[in-house]
Scaffold this motif. Structure first.
Motif, short mmCIF file in Angstrom:
data_model
loop_
_atom_site.label_atom_id
_atom_site.label_comp_id
_atom_site.label_asym_id
_atom_site.label_seq_id
_atom_site.Cartn_x
_atom_site.Cartn_y
_atom_site.Cartn_z
N ASP A 46 0.85 -1.33 0.16
CA ASP A 46 -0.10 0.02 -0.10
C ASP A 46 0.77 1.31 -0.14
O ASP A 46 0.14 2.32 -0.08
CB ASP A 46 -0.61 -0.23 1.76
CG ASP A 46 -1.67 -1.32 0.93
OD1 ASP A 46 -2.29 -2.02 0.08
OD2 ASP A 46 -1.86 -1.47 2.27
N PHE A 47 2.25 1.09 -0.25
CA PHE A 47 3.41 2.29 -0.08
C PHE A 47 4.53 2.15 -1.47
O PHE A 47 4.77 2.47 -0.83
CB PHE A 47 3.76 2.05 1.33
CG PHE A 47 2.80 2.28 2.47
CD1 PHE A 47 2.05 3.32 3.18
CD2 PHE A 47 2.73 1.37 3.55
CE1 PHE A 47 1.37 3.29 3.97
CE2 PHE A 47 1.51 1.14 4.53
CZ PHE A 47 1.43 2.49 4.75
N THR A 111 3.58 9.07 -3.67
CA THR A 111 3.26 8.06 -3.61
C THR A 111 2.10 7.81 -4.15
O THR A 111 0.56 8.46 -4.27
CB THR A 111 2.74 7.41 -1.99
OG1 THR A 111 2.60 6.60 -1.51
CG2 THR A 111 2.30 8.61 -1.46
N SER A 113 -0.35 5.55 -2.49
CA SER A 113 -1.07 5.27 -1.72
C SER A 113 -2.17 5.58 -1.51
O SER A 113 -2.26 7.28 -1.16
CB SER A 113 -0.18 5.30 0.10
OG SER A 113 -0.94 5.15 0.88
N LYS A 115 -3.89 5.62 1.66
CA LYS A 115 -3.34 6.24 3.46
C LYS A 115 -3.01 7.74 3.42
O LYS A 115 -2.40 8.63 2.56
CB LYS A 115 -2.85 5.26 3.96
CG LYS A 115 -2.98 3.49 3.58
CD LYS A 115 -2.27 2.87 5.15
CE LYS A 115 -2.65 1.71 4.37
NZ LYS A 115 -3.79 1.24 5.09
N LEU A 118 2.54 7.56 5.54
CA LEU A 118 3.52 7.08 4.95
C LEU A 118 4.65 6.45 6.24
O LEU A 118 5.24 7.65 6.20
CB LEU A 118 4.56 7.20 4.57
CG LEU A 118 4.95 6.60 3.68
CD1 LEU A 118 4.77 5.45 3.01
CD2 LEU A 118 6.10 7.09 2.46
#
Length: 539
Positions: A46-47, A111, A113, A115, A118
């Protein structure tokens, strides 16, 4: 999850959560003067990340195009075994700085991601600042409704570091439970001012796994700013039983023979035994000469007492008389240590002869005794004897002994299937007839190649020994019946015999047909002038 009570001193480790906004991440961190640092940025799962750049304290911007020009190593890392996974558990960018300018660094990148943050890590190499985290203590295991000390020890070179700012945040299941900012000023809950130890107290209200996040900042002795983070998990147990420090000793003689089959140590307890679960207690004892012995015991919760047993027969094999010192005591409950290394002093004094032993012990003391004829001229048998020590007042045993020559030529098997032995030392004797030796037709020593002794009582032990003992050298001349052997009685002209130092008898009558005496020639003597070999002729 770290279940250990303490971690060793470690170099600065900076853990940051870089904020992600519009597909870009950014984070800043402060590094003091050091031999270098390693920046670890995830690039997996996810990163996924790229286009990484770093701004140094002197406002230079470094990226993939000029990392090498500034002596910075830039690579992608993939752990391939457990030994390399300590650096990063997944694919990551590794950026290593060797010429470190102290101050604030800012890392940026792109990124994909989704989210919000990080995670990045910075490992500082050979900084003067080092950290040591302690959760609880060997005598203070995390327990529900008990105050738990949590401390960070800090040094700056060889001296305690006393000017730091330390914050403790404690969580359970993601919920923040306690926050404390601590300085090394001796103000509660810090214990003592200016000792380099930053402490707080936490009282858990329920059992389970807790997390502690510690943020540290300050300036080192060179005036460089630094920061660090420590994250640990620890397990809290329900209020449990504990040892008071007192114990009792029970000697167990199961068969009533006067020798102790076991030494049982029972430990006084306080607190509360849990209604469910399993306890394990491990006790290490030490003799005065430094030997250690250990006993383990599984304790089901309903038993509600701690004890271990040391085998009496094993204690007897130590051949040790004296008290045993308590070396260590460990108690585990459901795989968590709840007691470690409380001193209990020493046990009582015990004599090595007080412990259980086998019913039958082989002592040895083997003898080979030749039994001569009435006229003293020939050996009629060889009596072989050995000693054993028996424990029962009176018991019956059987035994067998296999006799061979030293060259392993079979002589015979001797013994008795049923003999009675009294308590104490017994000497057992069997005889080897002259005929069994004479049939060998050679000069040789005899050997007990196998000795077996077995009880005719229930539960007794068996003695089985190989190559037990060897006799002196016997001459075939000494036994009746040796007629054609190397050292047989001479019966023809030029027969030879060799003396073993004993008197030798020649049957003149059966050879001296004309009544003349035998003629001795070709004499050989040893260094002492003793006649050892000769030839005989009939006149």
């Amino acid at each position: 999850m770290a279940a250990d009570v303490a971690t060793p001193f470690q170099q600065l480790r900076i853990n940051k959560f870089a904020a992600i906004q519009n597909g870009q991440f950014v984070a800043s961190f402060k590094v003091p003067r050091s031999a270098g640092f390693t920046l670890i940025i995830p690039n997996a799962d996810d990163f996924l990340t790229n286009n990484i750049s770093i701004m140094t304290p002197d406002n230079k911007v470094l990226d993939a195009s000029n990392f090498a020009a500034f002596g910075v190593e830039f690579s992608q890392f993939s752990p391939d075994n457990e030994l390399t996974a300590f650096l990063a558990t997944g694919n990551s960018w590794i950026i290593k700085f060797s010429d470190v300018i102290p101050g604030s660094y800012t890392v940026r990148g792109v990124t994909s991601s989704a989210k919000s943050h990080l995670p990045i890590r910075v490992l500082v190499k050979n900084s003067d600042i080092a950290l040591h985290l302690v959760i609880g203590s060997p005598s203070n295991i995390p327990m529900v409704n008990h105050h738990l000390p949590i401390s960070v020890l800090m040094v700056d070179g060889d001296l305690p570091y006393i000017n730091g700012n330390v914050s403790f945040e404690i969580f359970k299941d993601g919920e923040a439970l306690q926050h404390a900012n601590i300085r090394d000023d001796g103000v509660y809950p810090d214990y003592q001012a200016n000792d380099g130890t930053y402490s707080t107290l936490f009282m858990p209200l329920s059992a389970g796994v807790y997390d502690v996040l510690i943020n540290i900042s300050g300036r080192n002795k060179n005036g460089d700013k630094f920061e660090a983070q420590i994250f640990r998990s620890f397990k809290v147990l329900q209020d449990n039983v504990y040892l008071t420090g007192k114990h009792s000793e029970v000697l167990i003689d199961e068969d009533g023979d006067g020798y102790n089959d076991a030494l049982m140590l029972e430990f006084e307890t306080g607190g509360v035994f849990q209604e469910e679960g399993v306890y394990y207690i491990t006790v290490n004892l030490e003799t005065n000469d430094g030997r250690t012995l250990v006993a383990h015991q599984r304790i089901e919760s309903p038993e509600k007492k701690f004890y271990v047993k040391f085998d009496g027969k094993y204690l007897g094999t130590l051949d040790y008389s004296g008290a045993f010192k308590f070396f260590s005591i460990v108690i585990e409950y459901n795989d968590s240590i709840i007691h470690l290394n409380q001193s209990f002093g020493s046990t009582s004094y015990y004599d090595h002869d007080s412990w259980e032993r086998d019913d039958l012990l082989y002592l040895g003391n083997v003898t080979f005794e030749p039994i001569y004829s009435a006229d003293g001229r020939f050996i009629e048998m060889i009596d072989v004897s050995f000693e054993v020590d028996t424990l029962p007042t009176a018991a019956r045993f059987g035994y067998s002994a296999t006799i061979t020559t030293v060259g392993n030529e079979h002589v015979g098997v001797y013994g008795n299937p049923d003999i009675e032995l009294k308590k104490g030392i017994n000497r057992i004797t069997f005889s080897i007839p002259a005929a069994d030796f004479a049939k060998l037709q050679s000069n040789t020593a005899l050997k007990i190649s196998q000795l077996t002794m077995y009880p005719l009582i229930k539960g007794g032990n068996v003695i089985s020994k190989r190559n037990v003992a060897t006799s002196e050298l016997y001459s075939c001349w000494d036994f009746r019946g040796c007629s054609t052997a190397e050292n047989a009685i001479p019966v023809a002209v030029d027969d030879e015999v060799t003396s073993t130092g004993k008197a030798m008898y020649i049957h003149v009558a059966q050879n001296d047909y004309d009544g003349d005496l035998l003629k001795v020639s070709d004499q050989k003597k040893d260094n002492f002038g003793t006649l050892t070999q000769w030839s005989i002729q009939f006149d």
